[in-house]
Design an enzyme around this catalytic site. Structure first.
Site, mmCIF file in Angstrom:
data_model
loop_
_atom_site.group_PDB
_atom_site.id
_atom_site.type_symbol
_atom_site.label_atom_id
_atom_site.label_comp_id
_atom_site.label_asym_id
_atom_site.label_seq_id
_atom_site.Cartn_x
_atom_site.Cartn_y
_atom_site.Cartn_z
ATOM 1 N N GLU A 1 3.280 1.482 3.059
ATOM 2 C CA GLU A 1 4.495 0.717 3.083
ATOM 3 C C GLU A 1 5.432 1.103 2.162
ATOM 4 O O GLU A 1 6.709 0.840 2.368
ATOM 5 C CB GLU A 1 3.972 -0.791 2.654
ATOM 6 C CG GLU A 1 3.140 -1.386 3.737
ATOM 7 C CD GLU A 1 1.927 -2.398 3.477
ATOM 8 O OE1 GLU A 1 1.610 -2.990 4.330
ATOM 9 O OE2 GLU A 1 1.973 -2.618 2.204
ATOM 10 N N ASN B 1 0.850 -1.008 0.020
ATOM 11 C CA ASN B 1 -0.075 -0.014 -0.029
ATOM 12 C C ASN B 1 0.889 1.071 0.009
ATOM 13 O O ASN B 1 2.097 0.930 0.061
ATOM 14 C CB ASN B 1 -1.178 -0.017 1.156
ATOM 15 C CG ASN B 1 -0.221 -0.022 2.383
ATOM 16 O OD1 ASN B 1 0.648 0.444 2.802
ATOM 17 N ND2 ASN B 1 -1.082 -0.745 3.414
ATOM 18 N N ARG B 2 0.490 2.369 -0.187
ATOM 19 C CA ARG B 2 1.137 3.543 -0.183
ATOM 20 C C ARG B 2 2.011 3.741 1.007
ATOM 21 O O ARG B 2 3.105 4.102 0.866
ATOM 22 C CB ARG B 2 0.024 4.861 -0.261
ATOM 23 C CG ARG B 2 0.763 6.280 -0.621
ATOM 24 C CD ARG B 2 -0.172 7.426 -0.224
ATOM 25 N NE ARG B 2 -1.316 7.510 -0.954
ATOM 26 C CZ ARG B 2 -1.493 8.142 -2.004
ATOM 27 N NH1 ARG B 2 -0.549 8.684 -2.496
ATOM 28 N NH2 ARG B 2 -2.579 8.146 -2.607
ATOM 29 N N ASP C 1 -6.598 -7.633 2.456
ATOM 30 C CA ASP C 1 -6.495 -9.055 2.387
ATOM 31 C C ASP C 1 -7.633 -9.413 1.127
ATOM 32 O O ASP C 1 -7.444 -10.568 0.304
ATOM 33 C CB ASP C 1 -7.322 -9.778 3.528
ATOM 34 C CG ASP C 1 -6.392 -9.280 4.773
ATOM 35 O OD1 ASP C 1 -5.268 -9.101 4.756
ATOM 36 O OD2 ASP C 1 -6.977 -9.500 5.744
#
Length: 330
Positions: free
Chosen positions: A210, A207-208, A277
């Protein structure tokens, strides 16, 4: 953006049925107390919640597995649980979902990871975590690999990392090597620890937040996002990077240089828990069902929007996916 017809999505969903997908990673039990806030405690300035019900759900890597099963795939779930009541409760939930518990290794030296959320008036008030984060031992790794080797028709492997000790460097490297030997696509949902160990995989899905932490620069503009995606493709030598951007949708980077933006349609967001998920599960399931990477990305984006509309952890279903697609096409 990839345009999907209802006929094409139905074809993909039908093809998913019976495909076996392995999920390995940090499994956890999600426990919810649901109630109403009626007053403030006289003991401290905190709300008092009158509990109306208690529910249990599969969390972490197990939520990915639950989404896969809900979409019609057969699932081999590999993870670590403790020899405790929570672990036994977890096994019951797994089997109730129609999945085998054969991939769950019972470790008597650590507790089952449990996330307890207290919900008052449909809002999360507090979360209580019980967990151990020590790296798994060598015998556990061998247990998982032996299970993989006994499978004849794995369509995909998902590596689901929550920094709870299962996804060690050794596990990452050996599972990816196994998949490479047998031509099995690998889908990765990473965390910051070991972020750059996931090399040579089919899809890498950060994601952004991370990506920003790993790369050391903020992703504010579209140019920042493009720079990040291209950098990850190069550093990880992966086939695809799917960068999730919250309310701004996703951006898919393919090894051949193609870049595709996957915008999201405005929806009522009740709870973003578990959306990541759902994305990785829908992505792997769709590709196993014959979808192109762009088709799979578009479907996973729609699926994430659906589960965000419900409070708590919910799994995507074919019916919900088709209904959301119909709304997208309006």
């Amino acid at each position: 953006m990839q345009t999907l017809s209802e006929e094409r999505v139905r074809e993909i969903l039908k093809n998913i049925e019976g495909k076996e997908i392995a999920v390995i990673g940090d499994v956890m039990l999600d426990r919810y107390f649901w109630g109403k806030v009626t007053r403030i405690s006289p003991e401290a300035p905190v709300p008092v919640i009158d509990i109306e019900k208690e529910t249990f759900h599969l969390g972490g890597a197990a939520n990915v597995a639950s989404n896969l099963r809900s979409l019609g795939a057969d699932v081999l779930l590999c993870g670590l649980i403790g020899d405790d009541n929570s672990g036994r409760n977890f096994v019951e939930l797994v089997e109730k979902c129609g999945m085998s518990s054969a991939g769950l290794y019972v470790d008597k030296k650590r507790p089952t990871t449990v996330k307890t959320r207290v919900i008052g008036n449909n809002q999360q008030i507090v979360r209580l975590d019980r967990e151990a984060r020590a790296a798994i031992e060598a015998e556990v790794i061998e247990y998982f690999l032996d299970l993989f080797k006994k499978r004849d028709n794995l369509s995909a492997i998902i590596l689901e990392d929550y920094n709870k000790g299962v996804m060690t460097k050794d596990v990452i490297h050996r599972v990816i090597a196994f998949a490479s030997d047998y031509g099995i696509p690998v889908f990765v949902d990473p965390k910051l620890v070991n972020f750059f160990e996931y090399r040579d995989v089919t899809v890498f899905k950060p994601n952004r937040k991370e990506a920003q932490e790993a790369l050391g620069f903020t992703l504010t503009t579209d140019n920042d996002v493009i720079r990040a995606g291209q950098s990850l493709l190069e550093k990880l030598n992966c086939e695809n990077v799917l960068l999730t951007l919250g309310e701004h949708g996703m951006m898919l980077f393919e090894k051949d240089g193609n870049i595709a933006s996957v915008p999201t349609k405005a929806r009522h967001v009740a709870d973003v828990s578990g959306a990541g998920d759902t994305v990785i599960a829908t992505l792997a399931a769709a590709v196993s069902g014959g979808a192109t990477m762009r088709e799979a990305s578009a479907l996973s984006n729609i699926a994430a929007g659906v589960v965000c509309e419900e409070p708590g952890i919910v799994s995507i279903t074919p019916a919900a996916l088709l209904k959301a697609l119909e709304e997208e096409l309006l």
